[in-house]
Design an enzyme around this catalytic site. Structure first.
Site, PDB file in Angstrom:
ATOM      1  N   THR A 248     -37.213  37.761  -8.784  1.00 24.78           N
ATOM      2  CA  THR A 248     -36.592  38.267  -9.785  1.00 24.78           C
ATOM      3  C   THR A 248     -37.806  38.262 -11.079  1.00 24.78           C
ATOM      4  O   THR A 248     -38.147  39.059 -11.849  1.00 24.78           O
ATOM      5  CB  THR A 248     -35.629  36.877 -10.040  1.00 24.78           C
TER       6      THR A 248
ATOM      7  N   HIS B 201     -38.531  35.262   0.919  1.00 23.28           N
ATOM      8  CA  HIS B 201     -36.956  34.782   1.772  1.00 23.28           C
ATOM      9  C   HIS B 201     -36.166  35.418   2.260  1.00 23.28           C
ATOM     10  O   HIS B 201     -35.436  35.330   3.571  1.00 23.28           O
ATOM     11  CB  HIS B 201     -36.646  33.566  -0.093  1.00 23.28           C
TER      12      HIS B 201
ATOM     13  N   ASN C 148     -29.103  45.775  -1.353  1.00 23.98           N
ATOM     14  CA  ASN C 148     -29.069  44.529  -0.948  1.00 23.98           C
ATOM     15  C   ASN C 148     -27.253  44.269  -0.422  1.00 23.98           C
ATOM     16  O   ASN C 148     -26.628  43.960   0.969  1.00 23.98           O
ATOM     17  CB  ASN C 148     -29.022  43.635  -1.229  1.00 23.98           C
TER      18      ASN C 148
ATOM     19  N   GLN D 134     -34.793  45.070   0.262  1.00 19.21           N
ATOM     20  CA  GLN D 134     -34.479  45.193   1.225  1.00 19.21           C
ATOM     21  C   GLN D 134     -34.915  45.661   2.132  1.00 19.21           C
ATOM     22  O   GLN D 134     -34.744  45.838   3.870  1.00 19.21           O
ATOM     23  CB  GLN D 134     -33.298  44.773   1.531  1.00 19.21           C
TER      24      GLN D 134
ATOM     25  N   THR E 265     -51.156  28.280 -11.281  1.00 21.73           N
ATOM     26  CA  THR E 265     -51.577  27.783 -10.428  1.00 21.73           C
ATOM     27  C   THR E 265     -50.966  28.214  -8.899  1.00 21.73           C
ATOM     28  O   THR E 265     -49.914  28.231  -8.524  1.00 21.73           O
ATOM     29  CB  THR E 265     -51.679  26.429  -9.472  1.00 21.73           C
TER      30      THR E 265
ATOM     31  N   SER F  35     -39.412  40.347  -2.109  1.00 25.24           N
ATOM     32  CA  SER F  35     -39.669  38.701  -2.124  1.00 25.24           C
ATOM     33  C   SER F  35     -39.577  38.318  -0.203  1.00 25.24           C
ATOM     34  O   SER F  35     -38.776  38.830   0.220  1.00 25.24           O
ATOM     35  CB  SER F  35     -37.859  38.754  -2.594  1.00 25.24           C
TER      36      SER F  35
ATOM     37  N   CYS G 116     -25.631  36.063  -4.736  1.00 26.98           N
ATOM     38  CA  CYS G 116     -25.771  36.018  -6.308  1.00 26.98           C
ATOM     39  C   CYS G 116     -24.838  35.701  -6.943  1.00 26.98           C
ATOM     40  O   CYS G 116     -24.584  35.297  -7.726  1.00 26.98           O
ATOM     41  CB  CYS G 116     -26.698  36.626  -7.166  1.00 26.98           C
TER      42      CYS G 116
END
Length: 681
Positions: A71, A204, A154, A182, A240, A202, A329
């Site tokens: 995102t 995860h 997805n 994906q 950071t 992404s 989502c």
């Protein structure tokens, strides 16, 4: 053992990734911006992970930034592209694929408004196979400032024709964003070889923790930092660095590199084929919503005629198999899949879609177990008259409530006389009702309407066409009541009626009883109802959007904002010890109860009473003296809350719900043994 088949939503963390994250937190915890040895060690770790990612993604001289996830990557890319168009509006159009993740069109709308560009935003249509309309893209690309497409979808796993899209963009000055989420670890994107300007990823979605991702930016592509501050990431993304996340992502990329930890494409195709075969065996008539030949070997999106997406998800979850109804989502919104709607698939497929997705870390044993559980799900449906074919005969008895968009239909069956009555059936329920009636095999004494609505008459005609042998033969009036009798006898009970302003109130009770046990009241409570029913009579509504299940005259006059007593999962054993006479009531449906295991209840008495059949048990529980404690449970706590609220409103002082359901039970109290088969019939 949980079988997790929702990898497109998220994945567990790879053991190597977990170890790398912990090491980064314990040993390599330095700030990469520091110039001392600990900081330099951290910077070296970051540089090493970035170099590996650049090689795997073939980024060439393009930049590769560490971000928090897809995102943020999408937001940064869209902001960069649109900001470059301010004061230089040679284009007046923004294009995105109609099946894109919602993060893309929402980002386009947001930054288009914030930057005051007021550009037209248009979706690129897709065909029934989920592929972009390249002719449409060629037509509109000259006007476009930014084009957004996915590498792979997805929900469906459909792989985009990136070469075809690039060809369609020839001659256009549009910037090109490709959502690579994906595709990571599944498809070769060849970023350097294509004209892709931005590509977010992404971690995860491929065994790294949540909170870490990548954004590719082609050399020379416009760039505006979304995050300004300390100048990290070459001043392209301040803040950071997430050292533990980067280290974990690096371990996943190393696993991609080693060729052993994660399965190759051929193996994944064979796994998917086995899962697809198991699905087709379990669910006759199943259709895949996207062609397998042009989809990722990790994804199956399917629908089963006559079965809702929610029912299928509950079924799988009862077997400890985790699937989803589409994008994680938006799963909680319970709306038809906009992706499948964009593909032009029939409404029943878009509303009934289920997504099954695996990751490349699964092995043979995992797939074997997944296939066995899928087949067990099909067996459960056949045993409980829900399969599209080959259902077992069933014994019908008592009242079953069927719900459809708030409307209530009631099937009254008597196992001794082997007869039944249907009240307030609707056309959209006919397939399910016909299935239940066929498995039960009892002739219908009447198909009644409490209101005379046209939908009830239509349903009666559809049932007559579908099940002519089971339909009543006597002449009936406009409300379906047999004209040759004043009462309808169902074994030891009889059904009578009273005319009301909206149609008729149907009264069910023991033959010769002074007052009915249950009144089917239709859409509203008639003013004269108190003359026909007693204070204890249950009122079964024709509509129940408030999910009250049943009322009485007294409860109908009360404020319905009642609270419910809750027992937390960690308190379950203490509750049972404090209430040794408690009855724990499983309100899940029989097809779920058949598949699932029961929690460790410390010897407490257990009863299966599905929410759809709760009307059969309410009066005995209310009239029991003294009233025993009732603790309702289900998978998530939603249905058990309905049941506990219904009993509380009706005057039961000791009704509780298990908060969060079985899903939130502490590990020690989770299911460990199969239920008593005699209990779940």
């Amino acid at each position: 053992m949980e079988i997790y088949l929702d990898a497109n939503a998220t994945t567990p963390v790879l053991p190597q990734a977990k170890a790398a994250a912990i090491q980064a937190m314990v040993e390599d915890y330095g700030n990469p911006s520091s110039i001392h040895s600990t900081g330099l060690k951290a910077k070296a770790l970051i540089d090493g992970v970035r170099a590996r990612a650049q090689r795997l993604l073939d980024t060439g001289d393009g930049a590769l930034l560490f971000v928090s996830g897809a995102t943020e990557g999408i937001q940064t890319a869209v902001l960069s592209a649109l900001n470059s168009m301010r004061g230089n509006l040679q284009a007046d159009l923004l294009l995105y694929g109609a099946t894109e993740h919602k993060a893309v069109p929402e980002a386009l709308k947001h930054w288009n408004q914030v930057l005051g560009l007021n550009l037209q935003i248009m979706a690129i249509p897709v065909d029934t196979q989920g592929r972009h309309d390249l002719a449409f893209l060629r037509q509109h690309a000259p006007r476009a400032g930014l084009v957004c497409t996915m590498a792979a979808n997805n929900e469906t796993g459909v792989i985009s024709d990136l070469d075809g899209i690039e060809s369609a963009l020839a001659g256009s000055k549009a910037l090109w964003l490709v959502d690579g989420v994906q595709a990571l670890g599944k498809l070769p994107l060849r970023l350097q070889a294509r004209r892709i300007d931005y590509a977010p990823f992404s971690g995860h979605k491929l065994y790294a923790p949540k909170g870490i991702g990548l954004l590719y930016v082609r050399a020379g592509a416009p760039f505006t930092p979304l995050m300004a501050g300390g100048g990290q990431e070459g001043s392209l993304r301040s803040g950071t660095e997430n050292m533990s996340g980067i280290a974990a992502l690096g371990a996943v990329l190393a696993a991609l590199d080693d060729g052993q930890t994660l399965r190759d494409a051929a193996t994944m195709h064979s796994f998917r084929d086995r899962l697809a075969e198991a699905l087709c065996e379990a669910f006759p008539g199943l259709v895949f919503n996207a062609p397998l030949g042009s989809s990722l070997p990790t994804t199956l999106n399917f629908a089963v005629p006559g079965l809702s997406s929610r029912l299928l998800q509950d079924l799988f979850d009862a077997a400890d198999v985790r699937v989803s109804g589409g994008s994680a989502c938006s799963a909680a919104k319970a709306a038809p899949s906009f992706v499948l709607q964009a593909m032009g698939l029939p409404d029943w497929q878009a509303a009934g879609a289920v997504r099954l997705s695996i990751g490349p870390a699964v092995d043979e044993a995992f797939v074997d177990e997944a296939c066995a559980r899928i087949r067990a799900c099909g067996e459960s449906l056949r045993r409980h008259c829900l399969s599209p074919a080959n259902n077992f005969p069933t014994i019908g008895d008592g009242i079953t409530r069927f719900m459809q968009d708030g409307a209530c239909c009631y099937l009254l069956a008597d196992s001794l006389s082997k007869t039944c009555v249907l009240i307030d059936a609707r056309p959209e329920q006919v397939c399910r009702l016909a299935q239940a009636l066929t498995c039960q095999g009892y002739p219908l004494l009447a198909v009644l309407s409490s209101t005379g609505e046209a939908e009830h008459a239509e349903a009666r005609e559809l049932l007559a066409d579908t099940l002519p042998a089971l339909m009543p033969t006597a002449q009936v009036d406009a409300l379906g009541w047999p004209m040759d009798r004043a009462t309808i006898v169902l074994g030891e009970q009889e059904l009578t009626r009273q005319s009301s302003s909206q149609g008729q109130v149907l009264l069910l009770g023991k033959t010769g009883a002074a007052s009915p046990a249950i009144a089917f009241t239709g859409l509203s409570l008639p003013a004269e109802l108190s003359a026909w029913v007693a204070a204890a009579t249950l009122l079964a509504p024709g509509r129940d959007e408030a999910q009250q299940v049943a009322l009485t005259l007294a409860s109908a006059a009360q404020d319905q904002d009642a609270s419910v007593q809750q027992v937390q999962g960690a308190q379950l054993k203490a509750f049972v010890n404090f209430h040794p006479d408690a009855l724990l009531v499983d309100v899940r449906e029989p097809y779920e109860q058949f598949l699932s295991q029961t929690p460790d209840l410390s010897g407490a008495q257990l009863e299966a009473m599905p929410l759809s059949r709760l009307l059969n048990a309410i009066l005995p529980w209310l009239t029991e003296q003294p009233q025993r404690p009732l603790l309702f449970f289900c998978r998530t706590g939603n249905r058990s809350r309905q049941a506990a609220l219904a009993l509380s409103r009706l005057g039961h002082a000791q009704a509780w719900t298990l908060a969060g359901g079985l899903a939130l039970l502490p590990t020690a109290a989770r299911p460990k043994h199969q239920p008593d088969p005699a209990l779940y019939v």
